[in-house]
Design an enzyme around this catalytic site. Sequence first.
Site, short mmCIF file in Angstrom:
data_model
loop_
_atom_site.label_atom_id
_atom_site.label_comp_id
_atom_site.label_asym_id
_atom_site.label_seq_id
_atom_site.Cartn_x
_atom_site.Cartn_y
_atom_site.Cartn_z
N VAL A 197 -8.29 5.75 12.02
CA VAL A 197 -7.40 4.57 12.10
C VAL A 197 -6.25 4.74 13.09
CG1 VAL A 197 -7.93 3.76 9.75
CG2 VAL A 197 -5.97 5.31 10.12
N ILE A 236 -1.34 8.05 -8.64
CA ILE A 236 -2.71 7.64 -8.96
C ILE A 236 -3.58 8.90 -8.85
CG2 ILE A 236 -4.59 6.07 -8.37
CD1 ILE A 236 -1.95 4.57 -8.96
N ASN A 251 -6.08 0.93 3.96
CA ASN A 251 -5.91 1.88 2.86
C ASN A 251 -5.79 3.33 3.32
OD1 ASN A 251 -6.49 3.03 -0.02
ND2 ASN A 251 -8.16 3.83 1.24
N ALA A 281 8.82 7.71 5.36
CA ALA A 281 9.17 6.86 6.52
C ALA A 281 7.97 6.00 6.93
CB ALA A 281 9.62 7.73 7.69
N SER A 282 6.79 6.61 6.93
CA SER A 282 5.59 5.86 7.35
C SER A 282 5.29 4.74 6.36
CB SER A 282 4.39 6.80 7.48
OG SER A 282 3.95 7.26 6.21
N LYS A 283 5.49 5.00 5.09
CA LYS A 283 5.19 3.98 4.08
C LYS A 283 6.27 2.90 4.06
CE LYS A 283 1.27 5.65 2.53
NZ LYS A 283 0.02 4.90 2.69
N TYR A 338 6.05 11.01 5.29
CA TYR A 338 5.24 10.10 4.47
C TYR A 338 6.10 8.90 4.03
CZ TYR A 338 2.13 8.59 0.67
OH TYR A 338 1.30 7.86 -0.15
#
Length: 254
Positions: free
Chosen positions: A65, A191, A91, A160-162, A158
């Site tokens: 991706v 999860i 996703n 920052a990216s989200k 993580y």
Amino acid sequence: MGRLDGKVAIITGAGSGQGAMEAELFAREGAMVVATDMNEGHLNPVVDDISRQYPETVIGLKHDVSKEADWQRIVEEALGAFGKIDILINNAGITGMTEFTLNKLTVEEWDKVMNVNALGNFLGMKHTIPAMKRNGQGSVVNISSLTGISGLGGLTAYSASKGAIRTMTKGAARDFGGDHIRVNSIHPGYIETPSTDYLTSNTDIREALIAAVPLKYLGESEDVAYAALFLASDEAKFITGEELIIDGGQTIKE
Ligand code: NAP
């Protein structure tokens, strides 16, 4: 009658965890599914299993991706196989190194996580939305995280990216609402998937995580997949720019 009858959905990171569950659920609900993943060893058995249950509903494609050329190829192959694109589930994601505070994070690690998570989401929307516009409508579901709202120590890149995914979602929702394209984000808490094995396989950590959740269990892939199904479907036709938290109540607000 399925909840996604007649729809064509691209689902990234479909070889594992939540993405694999979404691919199976979407096929069960009548969609034609383009299941993609960088890891063909994971993806192929998932696609074979869906094909056995729902013949001629799914194709599996190798896909990084973070690579723009890969997205161009995926969109061409999806259009070639099914003629249109209605749904994108962005996703695929990686956590990156988990033990480093911000001052110890390297630029290489930052780039790696940002490229898969933030750049990957952006490229997914950039290359599928033109097809959705030609189609007259569409739905994008971007998989962010609780950390994209609150941040998490040790997971700087993580988080920052989200966070980028969260705000990118709202901008895209404003940009493409007039084209009848809805863009929403999902923010899972913990999860149980291969990506959280490093935490949940430790009994003490597992118990501490569960203790912080009012519902007193960790989420399962289907908990996220059913939310993605709702947002992807026409049932959510008046919902866009929304952020849906799925965390068993971990961040209930006053
Ligand atoms: P997972 O089980 O690790 O599955 C992710 C899949 O994406 C894997 O097959 C992975 O391959 C693949 N992938 C990695 N890099 C890729 C790339 N560059 N291009 C295409 N595919 C790539 O993850 P999950 O737990 O289901 O998570 C799914 C999404 O939910 C992710 O965006 C994650 O950040 C987010 N999320 C998860 C949780 C949780 O608690 N599980 C919480 C909040 C948010 P490899 O296995 O080879 O890396």
